[in-house]
Design an enzyme around this catalytic site. Structure first.
Site, PDB file in Angstrom:
ATOM      1  N   GLY A  33      30.016 -47.622  74.786  1.00 17.34           N
ATOM      2  CA  GLY A  33      28.836 -47.965  74.004  1.00 17.34           C
ATOM      3  C   GLY A  33      28.953 -47.457  72.584  1.00 17.34           C
ATOM      4  O   GLY A  33      30.007 -46.975  72.169  1.00 17.34           O
ATOM      5  N   ASN A  34      27.871 -47.564  71.844  1.00 19.58           N
ATOM      6  CA  ASN A  34      27.856 -47.055  70.473  1.00 19.58           C
ATOM      7  C   ASN A  34      26.470 -46.518  70.149  1.00 19.58           C
ATOM      8  O   ASN A  34      25.556 -46.623  70.960  1.00 19.58           O
ATOM      9  CB  ASN A  34      28.293 -48.149  69.485  1.00 19.58           C
ATOM     10  N   ARG A  35      26.323 -45.932  68.972  1.00 14.58           N
ATOM     11  CA  ARG A  35      25.110 -45.188  68.648  1.00 14.58           C
ATOM     12  C   ARG A  35      24.014 -46.012  67.995  1.00 14.58           C
ATOM     13  O   ARG A  35      23.058 -45.456  67.462  1.00 14.58           O
ATOM     14  CB  ARG A  35      25.471 -43.993  67.765  1.00 14.58           C
ATOM     15  N   SER A  36      24.134 -47.320  68.043  1.00 15.51           N
ATOM     16  CA  SER A  36      23.063 -48.126  67.453  1.00 15.51           C
ATOM     17  C   SER A  36      21.778 -47.969  68.274  1.00 15.51           C
ATOM     18  O   SER A  36      21.790 -48.104  69.484  1.00 15.51           O
ATOM     19  CB  SER A  36      23.476 -49.600  67.431  1.00 15.51           C
ATOM     20  N   ALA A 105      25.160 -53.879  66.646  1.00 18.24           N
ATOM     21  CA  ALA A 105      26.454 -53.192  66.603  1.00 18.24           C
ATOM     22  C   ALA A 105      27.283 -53.765  67.752  1.00 18.24           C
ATOM     23  O   ALA A 105      27.056 -53.439  68.918  1.00 18.24           O
ATOM     24  CB  ALA A 105      26.262 -51.693  66.760  1.00 18.24           C
TER      25      ALA A 105
END
Ligand code: CTP
Ligand code: CA
Length: 243
Positions: A33-36, A105
């Site tokens: 995942g990512n931090r968006s 993102a």
């Protein structure tokens, strides 16, 4: 629909907004995942609704509550980059929007293989798996390419988060990305340690291309301020003039 017709500079216009971060599954319990947080995308959808537009919001993973139902808003969910690509292409095909705003993102890579059962560790060894990643499609680029051949939104807007480096500053990276992506506007966020991700505040430059000329608008403030400024630039852009 007429009962809920919007008023404002984008009345009668349709805007497709992607928001949140994609999650790329490894096995049934894990993902990349990512931090968006999705806050910026929701702020963009809000600003478009407030400007009178019909809005289709395509949501990946959010760290905040999704918006409640309301007139002129359609929400669809698309968790992975591949699902989001399909959702964006379907929306372009079926809804003929005037603008596409890609705040999501999108993971550049996904695990090459999805394991149907949970990846287990061997308790008697200390080895670790090597996970091979493959490239995801570039949704923004595909939208730009599709427009060149089949027509599409008058405006295609990208978002980029840049830290800058010793070699290139944030503005320089933004200009290069605007050109290489071929979109009309690019919002370049300056990512610092506490700035931007998860925060309500942001510091950004909106690059806007009209032919050979590129304008730069600096916005420091709330994500809603940035979204409102973006909608002003979209509504006043020559490509949005009614035929
Ligand atoms: N984007 C996309 N599909 C991808 C990756 C990015 O549509 N697979 C979109 C994002 O939604 C965003 C824009 O492209 O609007 C810029 O994303 P960014 O990650 O900054 O650009 P990349 O081309 O992926 O470059 P980088 O290598 O810096 O991540
Ligand atoms: Ca990327």
């Amino acid at each position: 629909a007429a009962a809920h017709a919007g008023a404002g500079p984008l009345a009668g216009r349709r805007v497709v907004v992607t928001a949140g971060g994609t999650r790329e599954p490894l096995d049934p319990v894990r993902f990349l995942g990512n931090r968006s947080s999705g806050k910026q995308g929701l702020a963009v959808a809000r600003a478009a609704l407030d400007a009178g537009a019909e809005v289709t919001l395509l949501l990946a993973h959010l760290e905040v509550q999704p918006p409640a139902e309301e007139p002129r808003l359609t929400v669809r969910h698309a968790g992975t980059a591949l699902q989001l690509r399909d959702a964006v292409l379907a929306a372009l095909e079926e809804e003929s929007p005037d603008a596409l705003v890609m705040t999501a993102a999108v993971a550049d890579f996904r695990p090459g293989e999805y394991r149907e059962s949970k990846i287990k560790k061997d308790p008697d060894a200390d080895d670790a798996p090597v996970i091979e990643l493959v490239r995801n499609p570039d949704i923004l680029r595909q939208a730009v390419e599709r427009r060149a051949s089949a027509g599409g939104p008058a405006l295609i807007v990208g978002f980029a988060a840049e830290t800058g480096s010793a070699e290139a500053g944030v503005a320089e990276l933004g200009l290069a990305k605007l050109r290489s992506k071929g979109c009309d506007l690019l919002v370049v966020n300056q990512v610092g340690t506490d700035l931007v991700f998860g925060s309500d505040r942001t510091a950004a430059t909106i690059l806007s291309r009209r032919g050979d000329r590129t304008d730069a608008d600096d916005v420091v403030g709330g994500k809603d301020d940035l979204a409102r400024r973006l909608m002003e630039l979209i509504a006043s852009h020559p490509a949005m003039r009614r035929a």
